[in-house]
Design a protein around this motif. Structure first.
Motif, PDB file in Angstrom:
ATOM      1  N   GLU A  44       0.791  -1.150   0.052  1.00 11.59           N
ATOM      2  CA  GLU A  44      -0.131  -0.023  -0.097  1.00 11.59           C
ATOM      3  C   GLU A  44       0.828   1.313   0.065  1.00 11.59           C
ATOM      4  N   GLN A  45       0.247   2.114  -0.771  1.00 11.55           N
ATOM      5  CA  GLN A  45       1.405   3.482  -0.762  1.00 11.55           C
ATOM      6  C   GLN A  45       0.425   4.670  -0.127  1.00 11.55           C
ATOM      7  N   GLU A  46       1.300   5.271   0.458  1.00 12.64           N
ATOM      8  CA  GLU A  46       0.579   6.466   1.269  1.00 12.64           C
ATOM      9  C   GLU A  46       0.274   7.621   0.420  1.00 12.64           C
ATOM     10  N   ASN A  47      -0.519   8.555   1.037  1.00 13.16           N
ATOM     11  CA  ASN A  47      -1.332   9.501  -0.046  1.00 13.16           C
ATOM     12  C   ASN A  47      -0.300  10.582  -0.466  1.00 13.16           C
ATOM     13  N   ASP A  48       0.777  11.288   0.350  1.00 14.83           N
ATOM     14  CA  ASP A  48       1.246  12.303   0.046  1.00 14.83           C
ATOM     15  C   ASP A  48       2.422  11.980  -0.917  1.00 14.83           C
ATOM     16  N   GLU A  49       3.269  11.197  -0.566  1.00 12.20           N
ATOM     17  CA  GLU A  49       4.562  10.725  -1.575  1.00 12.20           C
ATOM     18  C   GLU A  49       4.592   9.515  -2.334  1.00 12.20           C
TER      19      GLU A  49
END
Length: 414
Positions: A263-268
């Motif tokens: 899963e990838q975080e929102n900001d970066e």
């Protein structure tokens, strides 16, 4: 004091205040003067009821009563005196929202707190909308937490100004017994409650690396691992940030978490593996790189892979440090599997004498022939060498690159 009071009679100075709103009883209570406090209260009782009310329930500029100040300074005898004379004082809160009970627990004066709990009615309010259960959790006194929970059962669900319940604090302080106590009755709504940053108790325990607390939460409510905080981070992101390999292993082994490993975080747009490289959590990075399910070539929003981040890091570890971490990690895994195989063979009654010698040597910390029995090179072939490719390649490249680099045509600048 008696002579002054006698000389001023019938005028009573008992309810007069100084510039901070303190009566003389406030001052006597804060200083721990029991005899003076008793005298003042006796004189007030001898006079009309209004004077008694003004004295015992008087609040200074911060809305503290004499009981608040006696509690703050840990004067048990005066607390006992004031409660006996006016039990309703335990229901009064000051400007910060602090009740006498909260102050007693917050300052770890548990004897005073137990005395206050004896009153029929008392407030559990605290500052920042905390309650006394929040304070009890921070004290880490499991028996006292039980007492508070019995008296104020609804306090467990109440959140403070930051959106944190007592469970959030228990997770932060690694209070495993308290966490288990709170989750005893399948309290699912509590386990899924998020603070104002979108953090669950699992997120917080992962961020602190408290893997035992994480395990307790996941054992009861495994699907809490699917929760994302306000930044789109999973518990794995926070576990990686903590640098705790045990915390990371718990999540990687959770069946409910399998779809969120990359899963990838929102900001970066960083995955957990990106974050391990950014935060220089190299032991965690090696652990993730050795997991087939982890997408090693995933790119974040800047189009960078984990290898790119390592290569661009000016403070990256030396090749020797990376290799040493990798060697230790693989060696431990090899030894673990060999030990498991030996035990399995023992159970079947097929253990060779040489294996027994080797196992004994390892237990005793011995070296020599017993350690040479295992062909590590043969065993290492069972493991994923992507760690080697991913990390050592970029560190070799960085190590041998000439300062200044190459120009656009592949030539060294003059």
């Amino acid at each position: 004091m008696e002579r002054v009071l006698d000389s001023l009679y019938p005028h009573s100075p008992l309810h007069e205040t100084n510039c901070k709103g303190n009566t003389v009883l406030h001052i006597a209570a804060s200083l721990g003067y029991l005899d003076v406090s008793e005298l003042l209260i006796t004189r007030a009782i001898d006079q009309e009821a209004e004077v008694k009310r003004l004295l015992l329930k008087a609040q200074n500029e911060e809305k503290n009563t004499a009981l608040h100040l006696a509690v703050k300074h840990g004067h048990y005898d005066i607390v006992d005196l004031l409660i006996r004379k006016e039990p309703g004082l335990t229901s009064i809160t000051n400007t910060a929202g602090e009740s006498p009970l909260f102050l007693a627990v917050d300052r770890r004066f548990l004897k005073i707190a137990l005395r206050i709990l004896e009153t029929p009615e008392c407030s559990d309010g605290g500052r920042n909308n905390m309650n006394v259960l929040h304070a009890a959790v921070i004290c880490e006194k499991i028996n006292f937490v039980r007492d508070i929970l019995i008296r104020f059962p609804n306090a467990i669900l109440k959140a403070d100004d930051f959106g944190r319940t007592p469970l959030h604090y228990a997770a932060y302080f690694a209070s495993l017994e308290v966490v288990n106590l709170f989750l005893e009755n399948n309290n699912i709504s509590l386990a899924y409650k998020l603070d104002k940053q979108g953090m669950s108790a699992l997120h917080i325990s992962a961020k602190k690396g408290h893997y035992d607390v994480m395990s307790a939460i996941l054992q009861k409510f495994p699907f809490t691992c699917e929760l994302l905080d306000n930044k789109g981070r999973t518990a794995l992101h926070h576990a990686v940030e903590s640098g705790s390999t045990n915390a990371v292993k718990i999540l990687l082994s959770s069946v409910a978490f399998q779809d969120l490993i990359n899963e990838q975080e929102n900001d970066e747009g960083n995955t957990a593996m990106h974050l391990a490289a950014i935060k220089r959590r190299y032991k965690v990075l090696i652990l993730l790189a050795g997991d087939r399910r982890v997408a090693k070539s995933a790119t974040n929003k800047e189009g960078k892979t984990t290898a790119d981040i390592i290569q661009l890091d000016n403070k990256q570890p030396t090749w020797f440090e990376i290799m040493e971490l990798w060697r230790i990690n693989i060696k431990q895994e090899v030894e673990r599997q060999i030990t498991e195989e030996q035990f399995a063979d023992q159970n079947e009654g097929h253990v060779k004498e040489s294996q027994r010698i080797e196992a004994a040597a390892k237990v005793q910390g011995g070296t020599g022939a017993a350690n040479n029995i295992v062909d590590l090179n043969k065993e290492l072939k069972k493991y994923n060498f992507l760690v080697m490719t991913l990390i050592t390649t970029v560190t070799f490249a960085a190590a041998f690159q000439v300062p200044g680099g190459y120009d656009d045509h592949g030539k060294l600048p003059h």
